[in-house]
Design a protein around this motif. Structure first.
Motif, PDB file in Angstrom:
ATOM      1  N   SER A  68      18.327 -51.890 -60.869  1.00 45.82           N
ATOM      2  CA  SER A  68      19.604 -51.906 -60.150  1.00 45.82           C
ATOM      3  C   SER A  68      19.739 -50.658 -59.282  1.00 45.82           C
ATOM      4  CB  SER A  68      20.766 -51.953 -61.148  1.00 45.82           C
ATOM      5  OG  SER A  68      20.795 -50.762 -61.928  1.00 45.82           O
ATOM      6  N   GLU A  69      20.775 -50.663 -58.458  1.00 49.44           N
ATOM      7  CA  GLU A  69      21.043 -49.495 -57.611  1.00 49.44           C
ATOM      8  C   GLU A  69      21.288 -48.260 -58.461  1.00 49.44           C
ATOM      9  OE1 GLU A  69      21.076 -49.098 -54.418  1.00 49.44           O
ATOM     10  OE2 GLU A  69      21.057 -51.105 -53.530  1.00 49.44           O
ATOM     11  N   ALA A  70      22.060 -48.435 -59.541  1.00 49.45           N
ATOM     12  CA  ALA A  70      22.367 -47.291 -60.409  1.00 49.45           C
ATOM     13  C   ALA A  70      21.110 -46.754 -61.079  1.00 49.45           C
ATOM     14  CB  ALA A  70      23.401 -47.701 -61.460  1.00 49.45           C
ATOM     15  N   GLU A  71      20.241 -47.662 -61.537  1.00 51.22           N
ATOM     16  CA  GLU A  71      19.008 -47.221 -62.196  1.00 51.22           C
ATOM     17  C   GLU A  71      18.073 -46.554 -61.195  1.00 51.22           C
ATOM     18  OE1 GLU A  71      18.515 -50.531 -65.763  1.00 51.22           O
ATOM     19  OE2 GLU A  71      18.021 -51.080 -63.697  1.00 51.22           O
ATOM     20  N   ALA A  72      18.037 -47.086 -59.986  1.00 52.31           N
ATOM     21  CA  ALA A  72      17.162 -46.505 -58.961  1.00 52.31           C
ATOM     22  C   ALA A  72      17.607 -45.104 -58.589  1.00 52.31           C
ATOM     23  CB  ALA A  72      17.140 -47.402 -57.726  1.00 52.31           C
ATOM     24  N   ALA A  73      18.932 -44.845 -58.692  1.00 47.91           N
ATOM     25  CA  ALA A  73      19.443 -43.523 -58.324  1.00 47.91           C
ATOM     26  C   ALA A  73      19.000 -42.432 -59.292  1.00 47.91           C
ATOM     27  CB  ALA A  73      20.972 -43.558 -58.262  1.00 47.91           C
ATOM     28  N   LEU A  74      18.524 -42.816 -60.469  1.00 47.18           N
ATOM     29  CA  LEU A  74      18.122 -41.830 -61.467  1.00 47.18           C
ATOM     30  C   LEU A  74      16.730 -41.266 -61.210  1.00 47.18           C
ATOM     31  CD1 LEU A  74      19.437 -43.619 -64.695  1.00 47.18           C
ATOM     32  CD2 LEU A  74      20.558 -41.825 -63.350  1.00 47.18           C
ATOM     33  N   HIS A  75      15.967 -41.883 -60.323  1.00 47.31           N
ATOM     34  CA  HIS A  75      14.610 -41.412 -60.032  1.00 47.31           C
ATOM     35  C   HIS A  75      14.429 -41.373 -58.523  1.00 47.31           C
ATOM     36  CE1 HIS A  75      10.248 -41.073 -60.031  1.00 47.31           C
ATOM     37  NE2 HIS A  75      10.322 -40.784 -61.328  1.00 47.31           N
TER      38      HIS A  75
ATOM     39  N   PHE B  62       5.705 -48.535 -62.449  1.00 46.70           N
ATOM     40  CA  PHE B  62       6.462 -49.635 -61.866  1.00 46.70           C
ATOM     41  C   PHE B  62       5.777 -50.065 -60.570  1.00 46.70           C
ATOM     42  CE2 PHE B  62       9.394 -47.496 -64.609  1.00 46.70           C
ATOM     43  CZ  PHE B  62      10.227 -48.491 -65.108  1.00 46.70           C
ATOM     44  N   LEU B  63       5.381 -51.331 -60.506  1.00 45.03           N
ATOM     45  CA  LEU B  63       4.715 -51.890 -59.332  1.00 45.03           C
ATOM     46  C   LEU B  63       5.538 -53.055 -58.808  1.00 45.03           C
ATOM     47  CD1 LEU B  63       1.027 -51.960 -60.638  1.00 45.03           C
ATOM     48  CD2 LEU B  63       2.048 -50.280 -59.072  1.00 45.03           C
ATOM     49  N   PRO B  64       5.633 -53.198 -57.482  1.00 47.05           N
ATOM     50  CA  PRO B  64       6.429 -54.298 -56.915  1.00 47.05           C
ATOM     51  C   PRO B  64       5.913 -55.655 -57.379  1.00 47.05           C
ATOM     52  CG  PRO B  64       5.824 -52.719 -55.220  1.00 47.05           C
ATOM     53  CD  PRO B  64       5.041 -52.345 -56.436  1.00 47.05           C
ATOM     54  N   ARG B  65       6.833 -56.520 -57.694  1.00 52.38           N
ATOM     55  CA  ARG B  65       6.460 -57.867 -58.123  1.00 52.38           C
ATOM     56  C   ARG B  65       6.085 -58.691 -56.898  1.00 52.38           C
ATOM     57  NH1 ARG B  65       9.625 -61.531 -62.580  1.00 52.38           N
ATOM     58  NH2 ARG B  65       8.331 -63.414 -62.420  1.00 52.38           N
ATOM     59  N   ALA B  66       4.996 -59.470 -56.993  1.00 46.50           N
ATOM     60  CA  ALA B  66       4.491 -60.276 -55.880  1.00 46.50           C
ATOM     61  C   ALA B  66       4.592 -61.750 -56.232  1.00 46.50           C
ATOM     62  CB  ALA B  66       3.051 -59.901 -55.560  1.00 46.50           C
TER      63      ALA B  66
ATOM     64  N   ARG C 101      20.090 -31.747 -60.008  1.00 42.30           N
ATOM     65  CA  ARG C 101      19.041 -30.748 -60.192  1.00 42.30           C
ATOM     66  C   ARG C 101      17.708 -31.413 -60.518  1.00 42.30           C
ATOM     67  NH1 ARG C 101      19.917 -24.911 -59.887  1.00 42.30           N
ATOM     68  NH2 ARG C 101      18.125 -24.837 -61.299  1.00 42.30           N
ATOM     69  N   VAL C 102      17.765 -32.420 -61.400  1.00 46.84           N
ATOM     70  CA  VAL C 102      16.525 -33.121 -61.763  1.00 46.84           C
ATOM     71  C   VAL C 102      15.927 -33.789 -60.541  1.00 46.84           C
ATOM     72  CG1 VAL C 102      15.608 -35.046 -63.097  1.00 46.84           C
ATOM     73  CG2 VAL C 102      17.180 -33.430 -64.178  1.00 46.84           C
ATOM     74  N   MET C 103      16.793 -34.436 -59.748  1.00 47.50           N
ATOM     75  CA  MET C 103      16.290 -35.121 -58.555  1.00 47.50           C
ATOM     76  C   MET C 103      15.741 -34.122 -57.541  1.00 47.50           C
ATOM     77  SD  MET C 103      19.083 -38.170 -58.019  1.00 47.50           S
ATOM     78  CE  MET C 103      18.158 -38.880 -56.668  1.00 47.50           C
ATOM     79  N   GLU C 104      16.425 -32.979 -57.415  1.00 47.68           N
ATOM     80  CA  GLU C 104      15.925 -31.954 -56.494  1.00 47.68           C
ATOM     81  C   GLU C 104      14.564 -31.449 -56.952  1.00 47.68           C
ATOM     82  OE1 GLU C 104      18.952 -29.016 -56.411  1.00 47.68           O
ATOM     83  OE2 GLU C 104      20.143 -30.025 -54.867  1.00 47.68           O
ATOM     84  N   GLU C 105      14.447 -31.224 -58.272  1.00 49.23           N
ATOM     85  CA  GLU C 105      13.162 -30.757 -58.795  1.00 49.23           C
ATOM     86  C   GLU C 105      12.079 -31.821 -58.596  1.00 49.23           C
ATOM     87  OE1 GLU C 105      14.045 -29.798 -62.789  1.00 49.23           O
ATOM     88  OE2 GLU C 105      15.199 -27.983 -62.310  1.00 49.23           O
ATOM     89  N   GLN C 106      12.461 -33.092 -58.829  1.00 52.84           N
ATOM     90  CA  GLN C 106      11.485 -34.163 -58.626  1.00 52.84           C
ATOM     91  C   GLN C 106      11.111 -34.286 -57.154  1.00 52.84           C
ATOM     92  OE1 GLN C 106      13.541 -37.482 -60.350  1.00 52.84           O
ATOM     93  NE2 GLN C 106      12.682 -37.145 -62.398  1.00 52.84           N
ATOM     94  N   LEU C 107      12.120 -34.124 -56.282  1.00 51.32           N
ATOM     95  CA  LEU C 107      11.837 -34.202 -54.853  1.00 51.32           C
ATOM     96  C   LEU C 107      10.942 -33.047 -54.424  1.00 51.32           C
ATOM     97  CD1 LEU C 107      12.285 -35.472 -52.086  1.00 51.32           C
ATOM     98  CD2 LEU C 107      14.379 -34.103 -51.875  1.00 51.32           C
TER      99      LEU C 107
ATOM    100  N   GLY D  42       4.542 -48.212 -55.776  1.00 49.58           N
ATOM    101  CA  GLY D  42       5.319 -48.031 -56.992  1.00 49.58           C
ATOM    102  C   GLY D  42       5.619 -46.591 -57.299  1.00 49.58           C
ATOM    103  N   TRP D  43       5.995 -46.337 -58.536  1.00 49.38           N
ATOM    104  CA  TRP D  43       6.270 -44.973 -58.986  1.00 49.38           C
ATOM    105  C   TRP D  43       6.010 -44.877 -60.486  1.00 49.38           C
ATOM    106  CZ3 TRP D  43      10.094 -48.522 -58.212  1.00 49.38           C
ATOM    107  CH2 TRP D  43      11.016 -48.727 -59.242  1.00 49.38           C
ATOM    108  N   ILE D  44       5.986 -43.647 -60.990  1.00 51.45           N
ATOM    109  CA  ILE D  44       5.704 -43.395 -62.409  1.00 51.45           C
ATOM    110  C   ILE D  44       6.872 -42.643 -63.027  1.00 51.45           C
ATOM    111  CG2 ILE D  44       4.094 -42.385 -64.078  1.00 51.45           C
ATOM    112  CD1 ILE D  44       1.951 -42.422 -61.952  1.00 51.45           C
TER     113      ILE D  44
END
Length: 822
Positions: A592-599, A674-678, A435-441, A657-659
């Motif tokens: 990680s993949e798991a952390e990325a799945a939360l946002h 969060f900004l990509p590391r260069a 639900r949170v992801m749907e709302e965020q999407l 990135g994202w916020i």
């Protein structure tokens, strides 16, 4: 005189010494009562007094006695014999043996022929017959009387001639009945034992448990024949798993001491080498004195059941784990009682323990108050009354920690024969993350739609502002300092600049702003900005920094990063009117993949995290839902445009990135970018620039579908000494380049145009006229791929709205000033 020799003498000696103990008559054969005619008429052998005593004993003894003369006739039968034969003395005496109404039967039930009767056999042979069991059927008697018969011949003392024989009949009818019953019982028990599933045993009390009896079922249980154990070839402990012997012995001993049955399961080694599980049930047998004698019991093979139990446990464990991982709990509800049972995963979802009341009322208390009445009505009317499956998402409040969670409940009814619901089974899944992801999407999609709208509006406004601000600047340059129109025109120019600032924020939000990214270390940028931010925050707010020493680099526009810090700091200041602490923190972050799945906007990889946290008033869920939408603000009217955080959102998205935001009323707010590391930048040495030589005029082709913008640019460039050609489209520009007789030095083209875009025009010019320089202009950069291409190629870009000075400077940068004359 010498002793008599031969068989005749032996029979005589035997006759003289034979006693009457078996008949209960304490006299020898010499005193045989012969006074009665039935005994042969010899009266001299027994004195009168003794005869009378013997006759009375003969009459009253509890054994049947029958005298049978040498010719086979019955001479006498005492009352007990008459009773056994079912005949009176008159019906017996004088009859030949075998001619009486009494029939005789052998043990197996076969009739005994008259000539084969034991009494006649004894008379003929002169030998005793002992222990012959016979059945006698008396007159008028339905059942046989069973007797143990002994026939004792009586020989003459001198001649050894057979004078007759005594038949002694012991009534064993009752004993025979008991023996037959016991024999049948033994046969039945043997059949029962042999058909018991498993091995029936009798063994000693303690290890190694040598066996004295073992049924045939032992072969299927152990693989060994029972004889291997009963012969002593192997003891029962020999086939047990060694580590099981001591445990089993302890259980058996305790049961024996408590005089109760025992039951134990253990492992054995089968004859085929496999390991089997058996279950043993038994009990110690005790003597009359209370001494333990042996163990009786049965052993059955429970390997299949153990394997099934193990498979069931594994299946249940797998189900529990899969339910835990997927956050799906199962339940069953008794509709009649309203009681329900649930899995461990369901208890975890609800946050309840084993003592929680599991009824409909208990379930409704877990439902969020805003949904409770609606869910109870749905369950009653839609599910129970209309017999529909339960399928509804609703919010619950976890009992253990008060968390609000979204769940998806599903269930199907079980109906009885009358069609009435009696049970419902189903699942409840925690769908909060979804639900949170749907709302965020949905929010991201709204933001994207608003961004496209904002970008389009900014583009159109920038075209208009280019003309307004450009002509204002151009006119101001032409007016003398004391012109009465100069102040009014300056106000128009200032208003145009404010409008341009708004469009720039819209472009930043819509991620259509052209940027100049470079390798940055955010720590250095923050240190440079600390003094500025401190002045912005004021004296009531304390600024703290926590910067990672080994912080990586990012690829970003420095001015945009400054803009992010300023926006976050300004909002934090407004959220802390009474003062507080603002903390700026940097860190390296591996997602990680798991952390990325939360946002929904996150992705795995290496990132730099810039977080800004305040101790202010915080925000509620409603505010967080609309936080990054343009023109959304919680500030009083006139104190905010609602574009600050929208601009930050656009900048971060444009930078890849994202916020993430964490906030609650009264708990402050934390914004994490969060900004990509260069990769770290490589130092380069630059050469000395060339000085432009002002010589011959350059030729510039201006391409824009907006006539007012095109005419403004052409006017400014002509006033700066350029020769200008104009085209309203890309196609017209290509035709001009092909048909123009002279040399065209540069093309100034809008990016977004109907038909051929400015980028497509530039690509065609590069192929056919590589000497022509290209300068892009636009109210926004359009497609993200186009922006990336422009930045990668190093092409020049002019953002609308622009003034005369910016335009001339960009063209001189492209053309290098003026050509040398011929």
């Amino acid at each position: 005189m010498s002793r008599q020799a031969g068989p005749r003498a032996a029979r005589r000696r035997a006759a003289r010494g034979r006693g009457w103990e078996r008949c209960g008559l304490p006299i020898t054969i010499e005193k045989l009562p012969m006074r009665h005619e039935g005994f042969g008429g010899s009266e001299a052998m027994v004195p009168d007094g003794e005869w009378l005593r013997l006759w009375r004993l003969f009459e009253k003894i509890g054994i049947g006695l029958v005298w049978i003369a040498a010719d086979g006739r019955i001479g006498a039968a005492n009352p007990f014999a008459q009773k056994l034969l079912g005949l009176s003395s008159d019906g017996i005496v004088g009859q030949r043996a075998g001619e009486t109404p009494v029939a005789a039967f052998s043990v197996d039930g076969a009739p005994i022929p008259a000539q084969s009767l034991p009494c006649l056999e004894a008379l003929g042979s002169g030998r005793e017959i002992r222990g012959r069991v016979m059945g006698l059927s008396g007159v008028g008697r339905g059942e046989l009387v069973w007797v143990n018969l002994e026939v004792i011949p009586v020989l003459h003392p001198d001649s050894c001639a057979v004078l007759g024989a005594w038949a002694v009949l012991e009534d064993i009818t009752e004993r025979k009945r008991v023996e037959d019953s016991l024999r049948r019982s033994i046969a039945e028990n043997r059949t029962l034992v042999e058909n018991v599933p498993g091995a029936v045993f009798r063994c000693e009390l303690a290890p190694p448990w040598r066996v004295s009896f073992l049924s045939a079922g032992a072969l299927s249980v152990t693989g060994y024949p029972p004889e291997d154990f009963t012969s002593g070839k192997r003891a029962w402990a020999d086939i047990m798993a060694p580590e099981e012997v001591e445990r089993v012995a302890g259980i058996v001993q305790q049961a024996r001491e408590e005089r109760r049955p025992y039951e134990v399961e253990y492992r054995i080694r089968h004859a085929d080498g496999s390991e089997r599980w058996v279950q043993e049930r038994g009990q110690a047998v005790f003597s009359a004195e209370g001494e333990p004698l042996w163990l009786d019991g049965v052993v059955i093979d429970v390997t299949a059941r153990k394997q099934a139990d193990r498979a069931l446990r594994e299946s249940e464990a797998w189900l529990r784990e899969s339910q835990r991982i997927s956050r799906i709990g199962s339940y069953s509800l008794d509709v009649k009682t309203g009681l329900w049972k649930g899995s461990e995963a369901l208890d975890e979802i609800f946050g309840i323990g084993p003592d929680y009341k599991r009824d409909v009322a208990g379930w409704s208390e877990l439902v969020h108050p805003d949904h409770r009445e609606q869910m109870l009505e749905y369950f009653q009317k839609e599910v129970l009354e209309k017999r529909k499956p339960f399928d509804r998402e609703y919010m619950i409040v976890r009992r253990s920690d008060g968390q609000r969670r979204w769940v998806l409940g599903r269930g199907s009814l079980t109906l009885n024969e009358a069609g009435e619901p009696v049970a419902m089974t189903g699942t409840i899944q925690d769908v909060t993350e979804r639900r949170v992801m749907e709302e965020q999407l949905a929010a991201a999609q709204r933001m994207e739609a608003v961004g496209r709208l904002a970008g389009g509006i900014a583009h159109d406004f920038n075209n208009i502002l280019t003309v307004i601000n450009g002509y204002a600047d151009f006119t101001l340059r032409l007016l003398p300092p004391d012109s009465p129109f100069r102040a009014s025109l300056a106000e128009i120019r200032n208003a145009g600049e404010r409008a341009a600032s708004l469009t720039r924020q819209l472009l930043a939000f819509s991620r259509r702003q052209m940027v100049t990214p470079e390798r940055l270390n955010l720590n250095a940028l923050i240190r440079e900005a600390v003094s500025l931010l401190a002045r912005l925050l004021g004296e009531k707010v304390r600024l703290e920094t926590d910067l990672a020493e080994d912080l990586g680099w990012v690829q970003a526009d420095p001015s945009q990063m400054h803009q992010i810090l300023l926006n976050f700091s300004a909002n934090a200041r407004d959220a802390m009117p009474e003062g507080g602490v603002l903390t700026i923190q940097t860190a390296n972050a591996e997602i990680s993949e798991a952390e990325a799945a939360l946002h929904p906007e996150a992705r795995p990889g290496s990132f730099i995290r810039l977080s800004v946290a305040d101790t202010g008033t915080g925000m509620d869920a409603e505010t967080l839902e609309h936080l990054f939408e343009p023109f959304f603000t919680t500030k009083p009217h006139g104190q905010g445009t609602g574009l600050g955080l929208a601009t930050v959102y656009g900048i971060v998205k444009q930078s890849g990135g994202w916020i993430e935001v964490q906030s609650a009323p009264g708990a402050g707010s934390t914004f994490a970018v969060f900004l990509p590391r260069a990769e770290a930048p490589v130092a380069e040495t630059g050469g000395a620039g060339e000085t432009a030589v002002r010589l011959a005029a350059r030729v510039v082709l201006v391409v824009d579908d907006q006539p007012d913008v095109r005419h403004f640019a052409a006017t400014v460039l002509r006033s700066a000494g350029y020769e200008v050609l104009e085209a309203a489209s890309g196609e017209q520009a290509l035709a001009l380049c092909g048909g123009y007789g002279g040399r065209i030095d540069a093309v100034l083209t809008d990016i977004v145009m109907p038909g051929m875009s400015g980028r497509d025009l530039a690509l065609l010019l590069a192929a056919n006229h590589p000497e022509i320089k290209v300068v892009y202009m636009s109210g926004h950069a359009g497609d993200p791929q186009v922006r990336q291409s422009l930045m990668a190629s190093g092409d020049l870009f002019l953002l609308k709205p622009f003034g005369p000075a910016d335009l001339v400077a960009k063209l001189r940068q492209a053309t290098g000033g003026f050509r040398r004359g011929a």
